[in-house]
Design an enzyme around this catalytic site. Structure first.
Site, PDB file in Angstrom:
ATOM      1  N   SER A 154       0.844  -1.196   0.000  1.00 25.10           N
ATOM      2  CA  SER A 154       0.000   0.000   0.000  1.00 25.10           C
ATOM      3  C   SER A 154       0.873   1.238   0.000  1.00 25.10           C
ATOM      4  O   SER A 154       1.937   1.255   0.639  1.00 25.10           O
ATOM      5  CB  SER A 154      -0.901   0.018   1.238  1.00 25.10           C
ATOM      6  OG  SER A 154      -1.554   1.268   1.369  1.00 25.10           O
TER       7      SER A 154
ATOM      8  N   TYR B  12      -1.133  -0.654  10.377  1.00 26.76           N
ATOM      9  CA  TYR B  12      -1.272  -0.953   8.951  1.00 26.76           C
ATOM     10  C   TYR B  12      -0.114  -0.343   8.173  1.00 26.76           C
ATOM     11  O   TYR B  12       0.516  -1.007   7.339  1.00 26.76           O
ATOM     12  CB  TYR B  12      -2.606  -0.418   8.440  1.00 26.76           C
ATOM     13  CG  TYR B  12      -2.867  -0.748   6.983  1.00 26.76           C
ATOM     14  CD1 TYR B  12      -3.330  -2.014   6.618  1.00 26.76           C
ATOM     15  CD2 TYR B  12      -2.643   0.185   5.978  1.00 26.76           C
ATOM     16  CE1 TYR B  12      -3.563  -2.329   5.290  1.00 26.76           C
ATOM     17  CE2 TYR B  12      -2.876  -0.117   4.649  1.00 26.76           C
ATOM     18  CZ  TYR B  12      -3.335  -1.371   4.308  1.00 26.76           C
ATOM     19  OH  TYR B  12      -3.555  -1.689   2.986  1.00 26.76           O
TER      20      TYR B  12
END
Length: 236
Positions: free
Chosen positions: A143, A159
């Site tokens: 990501s 995350y």
């Protein structure tokens, strides 16, 4: 390293074998579906025997936080197929918003276990198969939230850190095994309408799967050790 316009893609994956983690829904299911369409034998990992995986794939019980599952799946692929050409580390979790002070420790532990430890353990067991032949590919679904140059603010610390670490795994695999023909790349699929991304995301599952599948088709000698978005290199 060849210019990106000169990257050779495999038109067919006939005779090749792929393992996709988290393949029962979302981006993982779409990646598995497309690899089946390209002719690969696809082992589609799911944490539950009850979950469906794409038609034509071989469903395997795989919770990436359980090394026993990982070992059993890779051993099974070795026994049944005798080879592994593509590994897509797609399984991931994410809850967003809070800063590191507010984020529960249990969520931090879970996120790092699935998003970083899991792919690392899968690679530990899968790399020996991947390097048996020149041209093995590892595609780590990462990501932009884990890119050091993209701000690293706005909460979601576990995350973000897990995806930064996943990019580090990509760089390690490239440095350690590129001379043995392994191509490891990271990819940001964008903000995709999945269970994690939510209905408000601006990209479809089909669009999110496009670049991971493209990387899975890299022919020997193609770039490795890179971070990609929409088939273009981006900064780590």
């Amino acid at each position: 390293m060849p210019d990106i316009d000169e990257v050779e893609l495999l038109e067919s994956l006939d005779g090749q074998v792929a393992l996709v983690t988290g393949a029962n829904r979302g981006i993982g299911a779409e990646i598995a579906r497309r690899l089946v369409d390209l002719g690969a034998t696809v082992y589609a990992g799911s944490r539950s025997r009850e979950n469906e995986t794409p038609e034509g794939s071989e469903r395997v019980l795989l919770d990436v936080t359980q090394e026993g599952d990982v070992e059993a799946v890779v051993d099974g692929i070795h026994e049944e197929a005798g080879r592994l050409d593509v590994l897509v580390n797609n399984a991931g979790v994410g809850e967003f918003g809070e800063d590191i002070v507010a984020e529960p420790t249990s969520r931090i532990d879970r996120t790092l276990a699935v998003n970083l430890r899991g792919p690392t353990i899968v690679c530990k067991h899968a790399v020996p198969l991947l390097i048996q032949r020149e041209g093995g590919r590892v595609v780590n679904v990462s990501s932009g939230m884990g890119a050091l140059g993209e701000g690293m603010s706005g909460g979601s610390p576990a995350y973000r850190i897990s995806k930064t670490g996943l990019n580090g795994l990509t760089a390690y695999l490239h440095g350690e095994y590129r001379d043995r023909g392994l191509m490891a790349n990271s990819v940001c699929p964008g903000w995709v309408r999945t269970g994690m991304g939510g209905e408000g995301a601006n990209r479809s599952v089909e669009a999110g799967a496009e670049t991971p599948v493209w990387l899975s088709r890299f022919a020997p000698g193609s770039p490795g050790g890179e971070f990609w978005r929409e088939k273009e290199r981006i900064d780590w």
